[in-house]
Design a protein around this motif. Structure first.
Motif, PDB file in Angstrom:
ATOM      1  N   GLU A  84       0.872  -1.175   0.000  1.00  0.00           N
ATOM      2  CA  GLU A  84       0.000   0.000   0.000  1.00  0.00           C
ATOM      3  C   GLU A  84       0.911   1.227   0.000  1.00  0.00           C
ATOM      4  N   LEU A  85       0.918   1.969  -1.122  1.00  0.00           N
ATOM      5  CA  LEU A  85       1.931   2.986  -1.368  1.00  0.00           C
ATOM      6  C   LEU A  85       1.392   4.413  -1.346  1.00  0.00           C
ATOM      7  N   SER A  86       0.267   4.618  -0.672  1.00  0.00           N
ATOM      8  CA  SER A  86      -0.328   5.956  -0.688  1.00  0.00           C
ATOM      9  C   SER A  86       0.588   7.010  -0.070  1.00  0.00           C
ATOM     10  N   ALA A  87       1.520   6.619   0.788  1.00  0.00           N
ATOM     11  CA  ALA A  87       2.448   7.592   1.364  1.00  0.00           C
ATOM     12  C   ALA A  87       3.305   8.260   0.296  1.00  0.00           C
ATOM     13  N   LEU A  88       3.452   7.598  -0.854  1.00  0.00           N
ATOM     14  CA  LEU A  88       4.280   8.149  -1.928  1.00  0.00           C
ATOM     15  C   LEU A  88       3.475   8.922  -2.970  1.00  0.00           C
ATOM     16  N   TYR A  89       2.170   9.032  -2.787  1.00  0.00           N
ATOM     17  CA  TYR A  89       1.359   9.743  -3.778  1.00  0.00           C
ATOM     18  C   TYR A  89       1.798  11.191  -3.946  1.00  0.00           C
ATOM     19  N   ASP A  90       2.297  11.802  -2.891  1.00  0.00           N
ATOM     20  CA  ASP A  90       2.686  13.209  -2.956  1.00  0.00           C
ATOM     21  C   ASP A  90       4.135  13.412  -3.381  1.00  0.00           C
ATOM     22  N   TYR A  91       4.828  12.349  -3.715  1.00  0.00           N
ATOM     23  CA  TYR A  91       6.203  12.504  -4.187  1.00  0.00           C
ATOM     24  C   TYR A  91       6.160  13.238  -5.524  1.00  0.00           C
ATOM     25  N   ASN A  92       6.875  14.363  -5.624  1.00  0.00           N
ATOM     26  CA  ASN A  92       6.649  15.264  -6.774  1.00  0.00           C
ATOM     27  C   ASN A  92       7.789  15.307  -7.780  1.00  0.00           C
ATOM     28  N   SER A  93       8.614  14.277  -7.818  1.00  0.00           N
ATOM     29  CA  SER A  93       9.675  14.178  -8.823  1.00  0.00           C
ATOM     30  C   SER A  93       9.494  12.896  -9.627  1.00  0.00           C
ATOM     31  N   PRO A  94      10.124  12.815 -10.808  1.00  0.00           N
ATOM     32  CA  PRO A  94      10.023  11.575 -11.591  1.00  0.00           C
ATOM     33  C   PRO A  94      10.542  10.368 -10.810  1.00  0.00           C
ATOM     34  N   MET A  95       9.916   9.234 -11.051  1.00  0.00           N
ATOM     35  CA  MET A  95      10.252   7.988 -10.367  1.00  0.00           C
ATOM     36  C   MET A  95      10.461   6.904 -11.415  1.00  0.00           C
ATOM     37  N   PRO A 161      11.860   5.999   5.708  1.00  0.00           N
ATOM     38  CA  PRO A 161      11.376   7.147   6.479  1.00  0.00           C
ATOM     39  C   PRO A 161       9.853   7.080   6.621  1.00  0.00           C
ATOM     40  N   LYS A 162       9.373   7.500   7.755  1.00  0.00           N
ATOM     41  CA  LYS A 162       7.940   7.362   8.030  1.00  0.00           C
ATOM     42  C   LYS A 162       7.088   8.028   6.957  1.00  0.00           C
ATOM     43  N   ARG A 163       7.548   9.150   6.427  1.00  0.00           N
ATOM     44  CA  ARG A 163       6.726   9.885   5.454  1.00  0.00           C
ATOM     45  C   ARG A 163       6.530   9.120   4.145  1.00  0.00           C
ATOM     46  N   TRP A 164       7.429   8.165   3.832  1.00  0.00           N
ATOM     47  CA  TRP A 164       7.315   7.402   2.590  1.00  0.00           C
ATOM     48  C   TRP A 164       6.987   5.933   2.829  1.00  0.00           C
ATOM     49  N   ARG A 165       6.828   5.500   4.057  1.00  0.00           N
ATOM     50  CA  ARG A 165       6.820   4.079   4.389  1.00  0.00           C
ATOM     51  C   ARG A 165       5.604   3.346   3.813  1.00  0.00           C
ATOM     52  N   PRO A 166       5.837   2.260   3.065  1.00  0.00           N
ATOM     53  CA  PRO A 166       4.729   1.443   2.564  1.00  0.00           C
ATOM     54  C   PRO A 166       3.996   0.753   3.718  1.00  0.00           C
ATOM     55  N   ARG A 167       2.696   0.564   3.522  1.00  0.00           N
ATOM     56  CA  ARG A 167       1.909  -0.172   4.505  1.00  0.00           C
ATOM     57  C   ARG A 167       1.534  -1.540   3.940  1.00  0.00           C
ATOM     58  N   VAL A 168       1.018  -2.377   4.828  1.00  0.00           N
ATOM     59  CA  VAL A 168       0.709  -3.762   4.448  1.00  0.00           C
ATOM     60  C   VAL A 168      -0.499  -3.802   3.510  1.00  0.00           C
ATOM     61  N   LYS A 169      -0.368  -4.592   2.460  1.00  0.00           N
ATOM     62  CA  LYS A 169      -1.467  -4.823   1.522  1.00  0.00           C
ATOM     63  C   LYS A 169      -1.618  -6.309   1.210  1.00  0.00           C
ATOM     64  N   MET A 202      23.823   0.195  -0.135  1.00  0.00           N
ATOM     65  CA  MET A 202      25.068   0.949  -0.248  1.00  0.00           C
ATOM     66  C   MET A 202      24.827   2.328  -0.845  1.00  0.00           C
ATOM     67  N   MET A 203      23.737   2.494  -1.560  1.00  0.00           N
ATOM     68  CA  MET A 203      23.383   3.796  -2.127  1.00  0.00           C
ATOM     69  C   MET A 203      22.490   4.607  -1.192  1.00  0.00           C
ATOM     70  N   GLY A 204      22.302   4.126   0.022  1.00  0.00           N
ATOM     71  CA  GLY A 204      21.442   4.836   0.965  1.00  0.00           C
ATOM     72  C   GLY A 204      19.993   4.422   0.887  1.00  0.00           C
ATOM     73  N   GLY A 205      19.728   3.265   0.290  1.00  0.00           N
ATOM     74  CA  GLY A 205      18.350   2.811   0.121  1.00  0.00           C
ATOM     75  C   GLY A 205      17.696   2.408   1.424  1.00  0.00           C
ATOM     76  N   TRP A 206      16.370   2.329   1.396  1.00  0.00           N
ATOM     77  CA  TRP A 206      15.565   1.930   2.554  1.00  0.00           C
ATOM     78  C   TRP A 206      14.516   0.915   2.120  1.00  0.00           C
ATOM     79  N   VAL A 207      13.956   0.222   3.111  1.00  0.00           N
ATOM     80  CA  VAL A 207      13.027  -0.871   2.811  1.00  0.00           C
ATOM     81  C   VAL A 207      11.746  -0.733   3.630  1.00  0.00           C
ATOM     82  N   SER A 208      10.736  -1.468   3.211  1.00  0.00           N
ATOM     83  CA  SER A 208       9.496  -1.575   3.970  1.00  0.00           C
ATOM     84  C   SER A 208       9.768  -2.265   5.298  1.00  0.00           C
ATOM     85  N   ASP A 209       8.837  -2.094   6.252  1.00  0.00           N
ATOM     86  CA  ASP A 209       9.015  -2.717   7.568  1.00  0.00           C
ATOM     87  C   ASP A 209       8.465  -4.133   7.618  1.00  0.00           C
TER      88      ASP A 209
END
Length: 246
Positions: A84-95, A161-169, A202-209
């Motif tokens: 569940e990726l709604s936390a990323l809906y407001d990300y305003n750069s290309p992905m 980071p909490k602001r981007w964190r995916p939730r369980v789906k 190594m590039m500073g990546g993060w993962v879901s919880d």
């Protein structure tokens, strides 16, 4: 069009139906075993990157890319089937979503192949001014007990980071950030990291919880994100050195 050449391997975009079929054959061998095609509806809307042996022309690795102008359409991604990726809906750069990454297990020089793959990705990211690279990073098998130290390490050092964190789906998940209480054995944890996920981190990546249990592909996977602006400068210089056309 070549993306990057080094002595043994080079990367290019798939241009023909035969290119896509060859990637699907390799994916099936890597993910499912034996002969066949690993194919889905996303193949028709993705760009496919092929890494080939420069001497023999043999396909040794592949992955696919799915771009998004920003987070508003991330629900159309492959990853959104499981997270569940709604936390990323407001990300305003290309992905860009990177998926179905695989290396032929019989290929020599896996580290070189991985470098070429990341060089190709880096060039694309720079050209398209990508802000976030994301995808699913997979562990072989669905038994989380094999990777408890690795998941404990992810919990301690690499949760999104909490602001981007995916939730369980997905219906079947391992909530490692909640369930694990052990301190990780760092050596065992590092041994359990898949090479692709290791590079993300190594590039500073993060993962879901949590990790999704995917019985179709016989994997556990975590949602993984890399914010390009947060890549350590030394790492970015190395990647751009590989990405620079010969």
């Amino acid at each position: 069009m070549p993306i990057r050449n080094i002595p043994r391997y080079h990367a290019r975009f798939g241009e023909t139906r035969a290119d896509i079929l060859s990637a699907q054959v390799l994916r099936h061998r890597c993910f499912r075993g034996g002969e066949g095609l690993d194919a889905d509806s996303f193949d028709d809307i993705c760009r496919h990157v092929l890494i080939e042996d420069a001497i023999t022309g043999k396909l040794v690795a592949s992955f696919r890319l799915l771009p998004f102008p920003d987070g508003k359409s991330i629900s159309d991604s492959y990853s959104a089937q499981f997270y569940e990726l709604s936390a990323l809906y407001d990300y305003n750069s290309p992905m860009i979503e990177m998926g179905r990454f695989c290396i032929d297990p019989e290929a020599q020089g896996g580290a070189d192949i991985l470098r070429v793959a990341w060089g190709a990705m880096t060039r694309y990211v720079d050209q398209e001014k990508i802000g976030l690279l994301f995808g699913c990073s997979s562990f072989h098998g669905t038994d989380e007990a094999r990777y408890l130290d690795t998941f404990a390490l992810l919990r301690d050092r690499h949760i999104a980071p909490k602001r981007w964190r995916p939730r369980v789906k997905a219906p079947n998940v391992f909530r490692f950030a909640q369930r694990l209480r052990r301190a990780p054995d760092t050596k065992r944890a590092m041994l359990g990291l898949p090479p692709l996920l290791r590079t993300y981190l190594m590039m500073g990546g993060w993962v879901s919880d949590h990790a999704v249990v995917d019985h179709d592909l016989d994997t556990l996977h975590v949602f993984t994100g890399v914010e390009i602006a947060s890549v350590p400068p030394a790492r970015a210089r190395l990647l751009r050195a590989v990405a620079t056309p010969a």
